[in-house]
Design a protein around this motif. Sequence first.
Motif, PDB file in Angstrom:
ATOM      1  N   UNK A 156      11.517   5.128  18.426  1.00 31.16           N
ATOM      2  CA  UNK A 156      12.280   4.398  17.621  1.00 31.16           C
ATOM      3  C   UNK A 156      13.160   5.841  17.237  1.00 31.16           C
ATOM      4  N   UNK A 157      14.604   5.125  16.248  1.00 34.44           N
ATOM      5  CA  UNK A 157      15.082   6.516  16.292  1.00 34.44           C
ATOM      6  C   UNK A 157      15.898   5.864  14.888  1.00 34.44           C
ATOM      7  N   UNK A 158      16.183   5.869  13.675  1.00 31.31           N
ATOM      8  CA  UNK A 158      16.417   5.093  12.769  1.00 31.31           C
ATOM      9  C   UNK A 158      17.954   5.180  12.881  1.00 31.31           C
ATOM     10  N   UNK A 159      19.177   4.551  12.271  1.00 35.30           N
ATOM     11  CA  UNK A 159      20.457   4.488  12.096  1.00 35.30           C
ATOM     12  C   UNK A 159      20.898   6.734  10.963  1.00 35.30           C
ATOM     13  N   UNK A 160      21.804   6.512  11.915  1.00 31.01           N
ATOM     14  CA  UNK A 160      22.376   7.671  11.861  1.00 31.01           C
ATOM     15  C   UNK A 160      21.211   9.141  11.402  1.00 31.01           C
ATOM     16  N   UNK A 161      20.824   9.382  12.499  1.00 30.38           N
ATOM     17  CA  UNK A 161      20.314  10.558  12.746  1.00 30.38           C
ATOM     18  C   UNK A 161      20.359  11.390  14.300  1.00 30.38           C
ATOM     19  N   UNK A 162      20.314  12.072  13.733  1.00 30.52           N
ATOM     20  CA  UNK A 162      20.981  13.178  14.972  1.00 30.52           C
ATOM     21  C   UNK A 162      19.548  13.800  15.496  1.00 30.52           C
ATOM     22  N   UNK A 163      18.766  13.150  16.948  1.00 36.33           N
ATOM     23  CA  UNK A 163      17.685  14.137  17.169  1.00 36.33           C
ATOM     24  C   UNK A 163      18.350  15.339  17.713  1.00 36.33           C
ATOM     25  N   UNK A 164      17.409  16.710  17.293  1.00 32.55           N
ATOM     26  CA  UNK A 164      18.195  17.725  17.550  1.00 32.55           C
ATOM     27  C   UNK A 164      17.062  17.934  19.311  1.00 32.55           C
ATOM     28  N   UNK A 165      16.183  18.219  19.627  1.00 37.97           N
ATOM     29  CA  UNK A 165      15.358  18.715  20.138  1.00 37.97           C
ATOM     30  C   UNK A 165      15.188  17.179  21.742  1.00 37.97           C
ATOM     31  N   UNK A 166      15.738  17.429  22.037  1.00 36.16           N
ATOM     32  CA  UNK A 166      15.570  16.347  23.921  1.00 36.16           C
ATOM     33  C   UNK A 166      13.673  15.644  23.730  1.00 36.16           C
ATOM     34  N   UNK A 167      13.885  14.109  23.982  1.00 35.57           N
ATOM     35  CA  UNK A 167      12.503  13.985  23.684  1.00 35.57           C
ATOM     36  C   UNK A 167      12.323  13.693  25.715  1.00 35.57           C
TER      37      UNK A 167
END
Lengths: 435, 481
Positions: A156-167
């Motif tokens: 789950x990725x919350x709103x307005x979040x940039x996940x820099x590291x790939x999953x």
Amino acid sequence: MSTVMNKNLTQEIIESFSADTYTEANDLRKQAIGYLETLGLPTNKSEEYRFTPITKHLEKNFKWENKNPQSSINSIDDYLIPELDANILVFINGSFSQKFSKIISPKDQLSIKTLAEAFQSESTTISSYFDKVGRSQNDPFAAMNSAFWQEGVCINIPDKTIVEKPIFLLHINDTTLSQVIAHTRLLLIIGQQSEASIIEKFETTGGEASFHTFIEEILVSESASLNYYKIQNDKGAVCQVTNSAIQQLSGSKVSAFTLTLNGQLIRNNFSITIDGEHCESHFNGLYLLKGKTLVDNHTVVDHKKPNSQSNELYKGIMDGNSKGVFNGKIFVRPHAQKTNAFQSNRNILICDDATINTKPQLEIWADDVKCSHGCTTGQLDEEALFYLQSRGISKQSAQAMLLYAFAADVVATIPHGSIKNYFDLLISERLQKNF
Amino acid sequence: MSTDNQVLDEFTSKEYEHGWNINLEVDEAPKGLSEDTVRFISAKKNEPEWLLQWRLDAFRTWMKMTEPNWANVHHPAINYQDIIYYSAPKKKAQLNNLDEVDPELIKTFEKLGISIGEQKRLTGVAVDAVIDSVSVATTFKEKLGEMGVIFCSFSEAVKEHPELIKKYLGSVVPVKDNYFAALNSAVFSDGSFCYIPKGVRCPMELSTYFRINAANTGQFERTLIVAEEGAYVSYLEGCTAPMRDENQLHAAVVELYAMEKAEIKYSTVQNWYPGDKNGKGGIYNFVTKRGLCAGDHSKISWTQVETGSAITWKYPSCVLKGDHSQGEFYSVAVTNNFQQADTGTKMIHIGRNTRSRIVSKGISAGKSQNSYRGEVHIMKRATNARNFSQCDSLLMGDQCGAHTFPYIEVENKSAKIEHEATTSKIGEDQIFYCLQRGIDEESAVALIVNGYAKEVLSQLPMEFAVEAQKLLALTLEGSVG
């Protein structure tokens, strides 16, 4: 006759797995068993599986018991992507491996739970997303997975979040001791205006047969963005059916890439539902096949809302006795005006024993749209080969050069540096590029 | 341009021009289908024993088959027991010249604009006129006879050339091929037979007019064309039918057989009753058409303009067996109101250096559904096969649908296949351009559609090209605005 056998196999599978008790999603599982019973396993008369004899393969190669062997793998280094700094989630023989998994992104950027945990702690969230966009009703293998999944993750990725590291999701099936039958899932929810990249890699070791079904459901919320990569490089005797369903809401952007190199019988059902306006989806695929590999890519892009665009490019090179199957569907629903949808499928056959069956399909119910598909099958240009040879390049490298050029323009679309390099490396290795 | 305007003007006020019903006395089989019906038809036509057996075998095969449901069309289930399988105009004496023909029948032809006497002299077209299943008059036969060309009704051919019929009947479309082919094989009433001997270039366009006339009559035509080595023939088939409320079934079989260096060109303009504006009535057109390029360097070319029928379900195909043989398919399919069309082709490449070309233009308007379904199959031994396919769809209005289902199966590495499909609508800028120059919207649409279909229409013989243009305009009438 064959339908009778399939009915029996369907029943056999249902019985062998139902004997187990599952703690989560029992109602959904029951429902899915119902779907599986109605659908039955596909025969060569089933339009969707006409060229892909999965049922026959399952009949011949598997004993149906819900018991996977212990794995003796003690390092996953061989399977990682060099120079890639990522959150790593590892599944071995259908179960989640805490030992090898590693999460490096901060907790406020993403929450990762196994499905079992998620069903306990977030049952309301999960019940509104789980098994909603999947295709359990339409695809027997999706139904099989929904009925008998052993493990999965919920991200789950919350709103307005940039996940820099790939999953990075790594599936390893270790068949050294005995056959493996794995059913795993992924549920990924990307919040509004957020961004994430996901890489999936499938590996098999050992000599016994392996059967893997995988369902992923991905929700890309408003104005969110997803980069998606799938690498299928199973060396072993693997039969795999993946069902990927991506749902896009308004203003979202998805770019997806599927690279298939090895495996025995691979079927990818990849679908994008455009459920909002002004969406953009790009999905590309490359299949470089040899030996007796059969790879079947079925893609669907379903334009339900107006003003969106999709772009699809799948390329294949078939060598040896390999067989490529491609079916690309574009649906444009009655009110999805101003849709732009493009699709292209290009194939090269290297060897006389290789075959390609392709079916690009358009179904359009709206008039103010621009849709096209193109499809070609051919061989290397004799003149181009001769040109290179006349300049002192051996036939083999000339061929490799041309094939590489054919494949490279798909890879060029990848934005992520180290992933692009890795793809490039895999392709170069396969095409024996040594110039 | 002015011709286009005329074309439209001529038709804007009309509904279905060929919608009338002439009272001909008919000799009918009782409703329903059983072995007895098959025997009845065979007896009526004084057929030899072997043909009866062939029909009965087909009937038994058909009984074991189930109706296919894969096509992208929807219709209420067909009750095969509620159809009259045979009806023939009653006054059927041996006719030697046109004066002996039933005057009512002559009137029929005149209304259709084929007035046999006229055409005989002016157009140079030999007409094998078929009204409700039985050929009534065949013209130009003697002239063709001089060159050794056999062009006659199927039943006549059975009597006079049984050895040819025996040899070629079912050789391209076997009885077991599909449900409707089996049905046709069991109950076919009549049709045309054409045989072009070695090296003969047929001096005129051969043509048949089909009509469906008696109420509740299914029409089961069978056409067989054989071209010997080096022969050439161009065959036209045109269809109109009167207005009718109940759905009518038409399951024809067309077989083309081309030997070495032979060329067969088969053109169709189909304008059967499509049903009214509410989708009521109309013809069900389930046809099996196939050509076999048996010899090297042979060529078969299909051209079709499909504007009629409530449901069209046909795939004129080419089996390219001979080396260097060629197959071509040009099609315009127009659907309006509640019409449904599922049409396309199959190109089966078996021989070496075989080439095929597919150009399909679909136009959907109103609430219609138009599908292209095609298969290009390159077999293993077909080295250097070449295919080019293009299927374009034009959508008019937001309630119709266009669908494309191309199957491309390649088993040989040297094959070169290209497939291309586009979907679009008539651009507002194009319409505006025409309006600006004083062309009203409806004429503008007709103009643009004719331009869009030109590539196919230009393949038609002259007489047909004009008719086809008129039909396009007529079918699309009222679909704008």
